[in-house]
Design a protein around this motif. Structure first.
Motif, PDB file in Angstrom:
ATOM      1  N   GLY A 178     -12.800  -1.668   2.973  1.00  0.00           N
ATOM      2  CA  GLY A 178     -13.253  -1.914   1.670  1.00  0.00           C
ATOM      3  C   GLY A 178     -12.181  -1.667   0.498  1.00  0.00           C
ATOM      4  N   ALA A 179     -12.790  -1.829  -0.677  1.00  0.00           N
ATOM      5  CA  ALA A 179     -11.899  -1.654  -1.929  1.00  0.00           C
ATOM      6  C   ALA A 179     -10.864  -0.696  -1.969  1.00  0.00           C
ATOM      7  N   ALA A 180     -11.408   0.646  -1.806  1.00  0.00           N
ATOM      8  CA  ALA A 180     -10.241   1.760  -1.854  1.00  0.00           C
ATOM      9  C   ALA A 180      -9.177   1.638  -0.902  1.00  0.00           C
ATOM     10  N   ASP A 181      -9.712   1.358   0.416  1.00  0.00           N
ATOM     11  CA  ASP A 181      -8.423   1.342   1.265  1.00  0.00           C
ATOM     12  C   ASP A 181      -7.767   0.016   1.174  1.00  0.00           C
ATOM     13  N   ALA A 182      -8.283  -1.100   0.647  1.00  0.00           N
ATOM     14  CA  ALA A 182      -7.290  -2.180   0.086  1.00  0.00           C
ATOM     15  C   ALA A 182      -6.237  -1.733  -0.661  1.00  0.00           C
ATOM     16  N   VAL A 183      -6.647  -1.087  -1.563  1.00  0.00           N
ATOM     17  CA  VAL A 183      -5.603  -0.675  -2.726  1.00  0.00           C
ATOM     18  C   VAL A 183      -4.621   0.229  -1.979  1.00  0.00           C
ATOM     19  N   LEU A 184      -5.164   1.375  -1.399  1.00  0.00           N
ATOM     20  CA  LEU A 184      -4.279   2.159  -0.801  1.00  0.00           C
ATOM     21  C   LEU A 184      -3.141   1.639  -0.011  1.00  0.00           C
ATOM     22  N   CYS A 185      -3.575   0.353   0.644  1.00  0.00           N
ATOM     23  CA  CYS A 185      -2.774  -0.384   1.790  1.00  0.00           C
ATOM     24  C   CYS A 185      -1.712  -1.336   0.887  1.00  0.00           C
TER      25      CYS A 185
END
Length: 366
Positions: A178-185
């Motif tokens: 999702g959004a948060a993990d996409a940004v984290l990665c």
């Protein structure tokens, strides 16, 4: 973004609104999956805008329909081409990877609305952009190992540069985030609620994205991967896929065991080639260098049995029971993995991918 689409229209819709050139992927019934013609049309549009047509200074990429930006390349066409021993897929990838590099280095501000499903080739036309916007609906993934393939479109470049071993986890399992993990990665930059995307798009007609985005961007919702870094970084740091699986199975965290079961369901050959591709990508300096490597791997995959079988099982017959060849990790030889990275020849010609002007790829890379 839920842009309207109508039957009979072009698969890529182009418009200019103020100084913003808009590209809408318009195959909603196929979840906007990319064809060769669509790639060429996007490239033509970017070329024109870069050369000053319409005084465009920024580009907005959206997808038609309710489900997402883009589910990837047209894998049915790749299946048929690989089964017939053709070269149409190699021609498609050549132009697609050129477009991926073009997006990364365009002088235009490239804004991508990564709303809904964004997978495979959809990542390639969005995550190399300068302003990458995700929403609460975003599901971002590189799921190639599930069809006997290897992450491409610059995916191994992006994932090899994710924090710790997060990229290895996503590449081997094909997990959608999702959004948060996409940004984290490192696959996205900003979170905007999906309901506000039409208003943001309208604002871009008269304003630079950097001037208006702060009014729309909101704090990220909670993610999952940050809290799993301990076992992900430990398990996926192993030197082989076999050892990664062993560490996942014996770690003790239920999520690690679930990841192991997912990995063991994927193509053994694709898993080993993917791990090698990621580790090699870390040692390469530029996206262009990695795309050259991915082009070799993709073309060589056409002559391996798992790509045809994986697409058959997942998309053609939909029995979800691929018969991988070989069927186990220990049966995949080092020579078979190395074959995927060899310079091209035979039916693909003697030349590797040529990305034209750009960073020096170094001896033996181009």
């Amino acid at each position: 973004m839920n842009a309207a689409a109508h039957a009979g229209e072009d698969p890529v819709l182009l418009s200019t609104e103020g100084r913003t050139g808009r590209i809408t992927l318009n195959r909603p019934r196929a979840l906007n999956s990319l064809t060769h013609a669509m790639v060429l049309r996007m490239t033509e549009a970017l070329t024109g805008w870069e050369e000053g047509v319409g005084d465009v200074t920024q580009v907005l990429l959206t997808g038609a329909g309710e489900r997402g930006l883009c589910a990837g390349g047209d894998i049915r066409a790749i299946h048929d081409d690989a089964k017939a021993g053709g070269t149409a897929s190699a021609d498609f990838w050549r132009d697609e990877y050129r477009l991926n590099a073009r997006i990364a280095r365009t002088p235009l501000t490239y804004v991508a609305f990564m709303d809904g499903i964004v997978m495979g080739g959809g990542v390639g036309v969005s995550a190399h952009g300068g302003v990458r916007i995700v929403t609460e609906r975003s599901r971002v993934a590189m799921p190639e190992t599930g069809i006997g393939f290897v992450p491409d479109v610059g995916g191994t470049y992006l994932l090899s540069r994710a924090p710790g071993e997060l990229g290895t986890h996503l590449a081997l399992t094909g997990t959608a985030v999702g959004a948060a993990d996409a940004v984290l990665c490192g696959l996205a930059d900003h979170f905007v609620p999906s309901g506000r995307l039409p208003e943001l798009a309208a604002d871009l007609a008269g304003h630079d994205v950097h001037d208006v985005l702060p009014r729309y961007a909101q704090p990220l919702p909670p993610g999952h991967l940050a809290g799993r870094r301990a076992w992900i970084d430990h398990c996926y740091a192993a030197d082989t896929v076999e050892e990664i699986v062993d560490r996942l199975l014996t770690h003790g965290d239920p999520a690690a065991k679930e990841a192991a079961e997912t990995v063991l369901d994927r193509s053994p050959t694709a898993l080993k080639v993917t791990l090698a591709a990621l580790r090699r990508a870390r040692a390469l300096d530029t996206l262009e260098q990695v795309l050259v490597q991915e082009y070799r791997v993709s073309c060589h995959s056409l002559s391996a049995p798992d790509l045809v079988e994986g697409i058959r099982a997942q998309v053609i017959d939909k029995d979800r029971t691929p018969r991988w060849t070989p069927a186990t990790l220990d049966a995949v030889t080092d020579a078979e993995v190395a074959r995927h990275f060899a310079p091209l020849g035979g039916r693909f010609g003697e030349l590797d991918l040529d990305l034209g002007p750009g960073p020096d790829l170094g001896p033996g890379q181009r």
